[in-house]
Scaffold this active site. Structure first.
Site, PDB file in Angstrom:
ATOM      1  CD  GLU A 150     -21.825 -18.027 -44.467  1.00  0.00           C
ATOM      2  OE1 GLU A 150     -21.741 -19.264 -44.438  1.00  0.00           O
ATOM      3  OE2 GLU A 150     -22.771 -17.397 -43.936  1.00  0.00           O
ATOM      4  CG  LEU A 152     -20.745 -14.635 -42.320  1.00  0.00           C
ATOM      5  CD1 LEU A 152     -20.056 -13.430 -41.702  1.00  0.00           C
ATOM      6  CD2 LEU A 152     -20.262 -15.890 -41.627  1.00  0.00           C
ATOM      7  CB  CYS A 262     -17.652  -8.261 -48.074  1.00  0.00           C
ATOM      8  SG  CYS A 262     -17.074  -9.383 -46.799  1.00  0.00           S
TER       9      CYS A 262
HETATM   10  C1  UGA Z   1     -21.741  -7.882 -46.476  1.00  0.00           C
HETATM   11  C2  UGA Z   1     -23.121  -8.463 -46.828  1.00  0.00           C
HETATM   12  O1  UGA Z   1     -24.138  -7.685 -46.183  1.00  0.00           O
HETATM   13  C3  UGA Z   1     -23.223  -9.924 -46.368  1.00  0.00           C
HETATM   14  O2  UGA Z   1     -24.459 -10.468 -46.769  1.00  0.00           O
HETATM   15  C4  UGA Z   1     -22.070 -10.706 -47.009  1.00  0.00           C
HETATM   16  O3  UGA Z   1     -22.080 -12.067 -46.607  1.00  0.00           O
HETATM   17  C5  UGA Z   1     -20.750 -10.088 -46.599  1.00  0.00           C
HETATM   18  O4  UGA Z   1     -20.719  -8.719 -47.031  1.00  0.00           O
HETATM   19  C6  UGA Z   1     -19.655 -10.857 -47.266  1.00  0.00           C
HETATM   20  O5  UGA Z   1     -19.538 -10.800 -48.492  1.00  0.00           O
HETATM   21  O6  UGA Z   1     -18.960 -11.618 -46.589  1.00  0.00           O
HETATM   22  P1  UGA Z   1     -20.657  -6.921 -44.225  1.00  0.00           P
HETATM   23  O7  UGA Z   1     -19.437  -6.612 -45.044  1.00  0.00           O
HETATM   24  O8  UGA Z   1     -20.508  -7.565 -42.892  1.00  0.00           O
HETATM   25  O9  UGA Z   1     -21.645  -7.879 -45.057  1.00  0.00           O
HETATM   26  O10 UGA Z   1     -21.382  -5.537 -43.988  1.00  0.00           O
HETATM   27  P2  UGA Z   1     -22.788  -4.874 -44.324  1.00  0.00           P
HETATM   28  O11 UGA Z   1     -23.682  -4.988 -43.169  1.00  0.00           O
HETATM   29  O12 UGA Z   1     -23.272  -5.334 -45.646  1.00  0.00           O
HETATM   30  O13 UGA Z   1     -22.339  -3.353 -44.443  1.00  0.00           O
HETATM   31  C7  UGA Z   1     -21.400  -2.963 -45.459  1.00  0.00           C
HETATM   32  C8  UGA Z   1     -21.145  -1.482 -45.406  1.00  0.00           C
HETATM   33  O14 UGA Z   1     -22.280  -0.766 -45.874  1.00  0.00           O
HETATM   34  C9  UGA Z   1     -20.834  -0.910 -44.018  1.00  0.00           C
HETATM   35  O15 UGA Z   1     -19.725  -0.028 -44.149  1.00  0.00           O
HETATM   36  C10 UGA Z   1     -22.085  -0.169 -43.641  1.00  0.00           C
HETATM   37  O16 UGA Z   1     -21.840   0.912 -42.783  1.00  0.00           O
HETATM   38  C11 UGA Z   1     -22.579   0.307 -44.999  1.00  0.00           C
HETATM   39  N1  UGA Z   1     -24.029   0.562 -45.065  1.00  0.00           N
HETATM   40  C12 UGA Z   1     -24.910  -0.440 -44.865  1.00  0.00           C
HETATM   41  C13 UGA Z   1     -24.491   1.838 -45.370  1.00  0.00           C
HETATM   42  O17 UGA Z   1     -23.694   2.788 -45.580  1.00  0.00           O
HETATM   43  N2  UGA Z   1     -25.844   2.056 -45.444  1.00  0.00           N
HETATM   44  C14 UGA Z   1     -26.733   1.074 -45.260  1.00  0.00           C
HETATM   45  O18 UGA Z   1     -27.949   1.343 -45.354  1.00  0.00           O
HETATM   46  C15 UGA Z   1     -26.269  -0.203 -44.947  1.00  0.00           C
END
Ligand code: UGA
Length: 438
Positions: A150, A152, A262
Site C-alpha cells: 500500500e 497511501l 512509516c
Molecule cells: C509515506 C509515503 O509517502 C507513502 O507513500 C507511504 O504509503 C506511507 O509513508 C507508508 O509507508 O504507509 P506518510 O508517512 O503519510 O507517507 O507521509 P509523507 O507525506 O511521505 O511525509 C513523511 C514526512 O516527510 C513528513 O514528516 C513530512 O513533513 C516530511 N517531508 C515530506 C519533508 O520534510 N519534506 C518534503 O518535501 C516532503
C-alpha cells in the site's frame, strides 16, 4: 457473485482500505483484536483524523456493505483476506516487530475457506511473504498467499486508496492475480498501472519507494546545510533543480525532516533486513539519510539557542504544530514534538499548538503545555517556532502576531511561511537553509 472481503487490522491502513473496498461495491468485514476500535468504527467513527474518511466510512456502514467485528469467525467465508496490521520498530533494534503480522496469519490460516486468498498489505521485511506462505500451506494448503503493498499517504488516504498511482501485486499463480484483478477492476478500467511481481519484489517495492522518498528529503536537507554554510538559499536551489523532470520538484521541501509511522521505521527495518541478508553495504547510505534527518532537528534547536543567547531558562517558546505533517493528527516520531520536548528539557517554557494533534501529543509528552488557540500560544512568547505546515499558520497575520509576542523572532522549520511578509512586519526571520534576516 461479488467477492467478499475481510480486512484484518483496522488501524490507519485497514480502516481506510475496508471503507474504500466497500465503496467499490464489495461486501467487507473489518476485524481487529481491539474492541474499542471495533466499537467506534461500527458507529461510523474513525479513531484518528483523516480527511474524508469518516464520511466515507459512515456511508458504507449505512449501505450495509461494511461491518466490523472482534470475532474472526465472521470472516471465515470471505474470498479475499487482507492483512493490514502494523509493523512498528522493535524497542531494542532497528528491525520491524512482526508479532502482529504473524498473529494475523495464524488467526486466519485455519479458518480461511479453500480457494480463498490471503493478501498481505503491511510493510514487511523482504522474505516475510514466503515465510508466511510456507506457514499457511502447512495449516491450510487450499489457500494462497499474495502481497499487495500500500502506498497511501496520511492526509490523502482515501484519495490514494481509491485512485492509486499504481497497483503492485506479488503473486505465485495466475489465479491469485486474476482474483485481485477482479477486485481492482475499476482501477484497471481507469488505466491504473498494474505491476505483477514475485513475492520478494512486491515486498521490496514498498520499502524501496519509502527509502527513495526519505533520500529525497534528506538530500535537500543536506543541501540546506551546505546553503547555510555558503550563504545560499535552499528554497531557490530546490525550485531550480526541480525543473529538471528527471529530478522533479516534489519532496524537496527542506526543513526539520521526515517523521511519522512509516519513513523512519521503514528505512531502519530495511537496513536491518539487508544486514541479515548479507547486503548491508548496499543500504549503508540509509544510515546517513537517517542521520541527516535527525540532524535537522538539532539545527533548529541551535537556531533557537543562538537567537536567545544560549539562555533558554524560563523563556516562553511558542511551537506551531505537533503533528508529523499537516492534515494529520499523527505524532509518531514527529520532528515537531521531538524539538518541542528537547527545548523544554533545556529549560524553556514551551507551549504547543496544533489544530488536530493535541490529544495525541499530550499522551506522548504530558509534561509539555498545550494551547488550543493560536493567539494564546503566541501571547508573551520570546520566540516562535513553525514546525508543522498547517494552512492556518500561513494565514497568521504577522503584524497582529507581533503585537502579541514579547520577542518577534520566527523560526520557520518548514520553509513554508512568506518570509518577506514576516520581515516587513518587523520580525527576525530564520529558516533552515536560508540566510538569516534581522
Ligand atoms: C509515506 C509515503 O509517502 C507513502 O507513500 C507511504 O504509503 C506511507 O509513508 C507508508 O509507508 O504507509 P506518510 O508517512 O503519510 O507517507 O507521509 P509523507 O507525506 O511521505 O511525509 C513523511 C514526512 O516527510 C513528513 O514528516 C513530512 O513533513 C516530511 N517531508 C515530506 C519533508 O520534510 N519534506 C518534503 O518535501 C516532503
Amino acid at each position: 457473485m461479488t467477492l467478499r472481503v475481510s480486512v484484518i487490522g483496522t488501524g490507519y491502513l485497514g480502516a481506510t482500505h475496508a471503507a474504500c473496498i466497500s465503496s467499490l461495491g464489495f461486501q467487507v468485514i473489518g476485524v481487529d483484536v481491539d474492541p474499542k476500535k471495533i466499537e467506534l468504527l461500527s458507529k461510523g467513527k474513525v479513531p484518528f483524523y483523516e480527511p474524508d474518511l469518516e464520511e466515507l466510512l459512515a456511508a458504507e456502514i449505512q449501505s450495509g456493505r461494511l461491518t466490523f467485528s472482534n470475532d474472526f469467525g465472521t470472516i471465515a467465508d470471505a474470498d479475499i483476506h487482507f492483512i493490514c496490521v502494523g509493523t512498528p520498530q522493535q524497542a531494542n533494534s532497528l528491525a520491524a516487530d512482526m508479532r502482529f503480522v504473524d498473529a494475523a496469519l495464524d488467526a486466519i490460516a485455519p479458518l480461511a475457506k479453500t480457494g480463498s486468498l490471503i493478501v498481505g498489505k503491511s510493510t514487511v521485511p523482504v522474505g516475510t511473504a514466503e515465510r508466511l506462505r510456507q506457514r499457511l500451506s502447512a495449516v491450510n494448503p487450499g489457500v494462497e498467499l499474495a502481497w499487495n503493498p500500500e502506498f497511501l499517504r496520511e492526509g490523502f488516504a482515501v484519495e490514494d486508496t481509491l485512485r492509486p498511482n499504481r497497483l503492485v501485486v506479488g503473486v505465485t499463480s495466475d489465479a491469485a492475480e486474476n482474483k485481485l484483478k477482479e477486485l481492482y477492476k475499476s482501477n484497471l478500467d481507469a488505466g491504473t498501472p498494474w505491476v505483477r511481481a514475485d513475492l520478494p519484489t512486491a515486498e521490496l517495492v514498498k520499502v524501496a519507494a519509502n527509502s527513495f522518498l526519505a533520500t529525497k528529503i534528506s538530500f535537500i536537507n543536506a543541501m540546506a546545510e551546505v546553503c547555510e554554510a555558503a550563504g545560499g538559499d535552499v528554497t531557490v536551489l530546490a525550485k531550480a533543480i526541480g525543473y529538471d523532470p528527471r529530478i522533479g520538484n516534489r519532496f524537496l521541501q527542506a526543513g526539520i525532516g521526515f517523521g511519522g509511522g512509516c519513513l523512519p521505521k521503514d528505512i531502519r527495518a530495511f537496513m536491518a533486513r539487508a544486514g541479515e541478508l548479507g547486503a548491508e553495504q548496499a543500504l549503508e547510505f540509509l544510515r546517513e539519510i537517517d542521520s541527516i534527518n535527525l540532524r535537522a532537528r538539532q539545527r533548529v534547536i541551535e537556531l533557537v539557542r543562538s537567537d536567545l543567547s544560549d539562555d533558554l531558562q524560563g523563556k516562553k517558546i511558542a511551537v506551531l504544530g505537533a503533528a508529523f505533517k499537516p492534515d494529520s493528527d499523527d505524532v509518531r516520531d514527529s520532528p515537531a514534538l521531538d524539538i518541542a520536548a528537547q527545548i523544554q528539557a533545556a529549560g524553556a517554557r514551551v507551549v504547543v499548538h496544533d489544530p488536530k494533534a493535541i490529544e495525541n501529543a499530550q499522551m506522548r509528552f504530558p509534561a509539555l503545555a498545550f494551547e488550543s488557540e493560536i493567539e494564546n500560544t503566541l501571547t508573551g512568547a520570546d520566540l516562535v517556532l513553525h514546525l508543522t505546515e498547517w494552512k492556518i499558520y500561513r494565514e497568521i497575520d504577522p503584524v497582529k502576531a507581533k503585537a502579541l509576542v514579547t520577542g518577534a523572532i520566527m523560526i520557520d522549520g518548514r520553509n513554508a511561511l512568506d518570509r518577506d511578509k514576516w520581515i516587513a512586519a518587523g520580525w527576525k526571520f530564520r529558516a533552515l537553509g536560508r540566510a538569516s534576516h534581522n
